[in-house]
Scaffold this active site. Structure first.
Site, PDB file in Angstrom:
ATOM      1  N   PRO A   2       0.829  -1.218   0.000  1.00 51.69           N
ATOM      2  CA  PRO A   2       0.000   0.000   0.000  1.00 51.69           C
ATOM      3  C   PRO A   2       0.861   1.266   0.000  1.00 51.69           C
ATOM      4  O   PRO A   2       1.851   1.348   0.706  1.00 51.69           O
ATOM      5  CB  PRO A   2      -0.785  -0.110   1.318  1.00 51.69           C
ATOM      6  N   GLU A   3       0.475   2.226  -0.840  1.00 51.57           N
ATOM      7  CA  GLU A   3       1.148   3.521  -0.885  1.00 51.57           C
ATOM      8  C   GLU A   3       0.104   4.586  -0.525  1.00 51.57           C
ATOM      9  O   GLU A   3      -0.964   4.257  -0.019  1.00 51.57           O
ATOM     10  CB  GLU A   3       1.747   3.757  -2.280  1.00 51.57           C
TER      11      GLU A   3
END
Ligand SMILES: [Zn+2]
Length: 278
Positions: A2-3
């Site tokens: 996840p960013e």
């Protein structure tokens, strides 16, 4: 992994579900995933309610009242879901926190699940005492960043990919959105950051912001581990122009996308749209 857009999606969905809600029963299934306040988490969270849920860097922050914060760091494979308390428990679920009115017939809860365990949960309840890992500092956010601030960050001799991945320099970008932003700006990932002129630097910042905003609108990119709070996938992966597409045609010009290793990570770029070696 996840960013920023994935963490933003989770934060917005949690905010819609949790804002104003009191927290209830807490079940810690893996103690070493909980850091910060040394008291048992159930005691630290007792009689607190959620004011709002926000995002900082790649982290999801539950702002609580009386004042405290519960911070979820998603790491490589962290997931935060919202489900009914009687939903079947997934493997690697480390934490469950019920919320809502106790007189509800059906309680709901937040679950934190992280198979690879690079993430964790930090309870910041104001005490000086601390257990577990430090939460760590992160650099400024890209979305509100001014061009002059970005110019100052670029003003060092570093490869663009490595610099943009550095969370101390600029927070929230990881492998996917670095590659997509550099492609949108037409810049080679190994180009040295201090060689960008004002126009290129301005274009790169605009490309980062527009790439992140488009990804947030699509609820992030689901490649393997990331899912929304209801378990559904994001959809931005279908719109990647280069990331994960080695040998496939660039969506800008049709040339074959290349893969190199930069900053120790697989890096995808188009040799036509992003010409030049440093
Ligand atoms: Zn191209």
């Amino acid at each position: 992994m996840p960013e920023l857009p994935e963490a933003e999606t989770i934060a917005r969905e949690l905010d819609a579900a949790l804002a104003g809600e009191p927290l209830g029963r807490v079940v810690v299934r893996r103690q070493d995933m909980v850091h910060g306040d040394p008291r048992p988490l159930a005691r630290s969270l007792r009689n607190r309610r959620v004011v709002r849920v926000s995002r900082r860097a790649k982290r999801v922050v539950l702002e609580l009242e009386p004042k405290a914060e519960l911070v979820f760091r998603l790491g490589m494979s962290g997931r935060v879901t919202v489900c009914s308390s009687d939903a079947p428990l997934e493997r690697h679920t480390h934490l469950r926190i019920a919320f809502g009115n106790r007189t509800d017939a059906k309680m709901r809860e937040i679950r934190f699940c992280d198979p690879r365990r690079f993430g964790g949960v930090w309870c910041l309840a104001g005490g000086a005492a601390w257990v577990g890992k430090s939460l760590g500092d992160v650099g400024p956010e890209p979305l509100p960043m001014r061009p002059a601030q970005f110019r100052a960050i670029l003003d060092r001799r570093r490869q663009l990919k490595a610099l943009l991945m550095d969370q101390q320099m600029i927070a929230g970008l990881g492998n996917i959105y670095c590659d997509e932003s550099l492609h949108a700006a037409g810049l080679h990932p190994l180009r040295l950051s201090h060689t960008l002129d004002a126009a290129e630097s301005g274009l790169l910042l605009r490309s980062i912001k527009s790439t992140l905003r488009r990804a947030i609108k699509s609820n992030g990119s689901t490649l393997s581990d990331y899912f929304r709070t209801n378990g559904e996938s994001g959809s931005f992966q279908a719109r990647h122009r280069v990331y994960g597409r080695e040998g496939e045609p660039c969506k800008g010009c049709g040339a074959g996308v290349l893969r190199i290793v930069a900053a120790g990570r697989s890096t995808f770029f188009c040799p036509v749209c992003q010409p030049g070696q440093p």
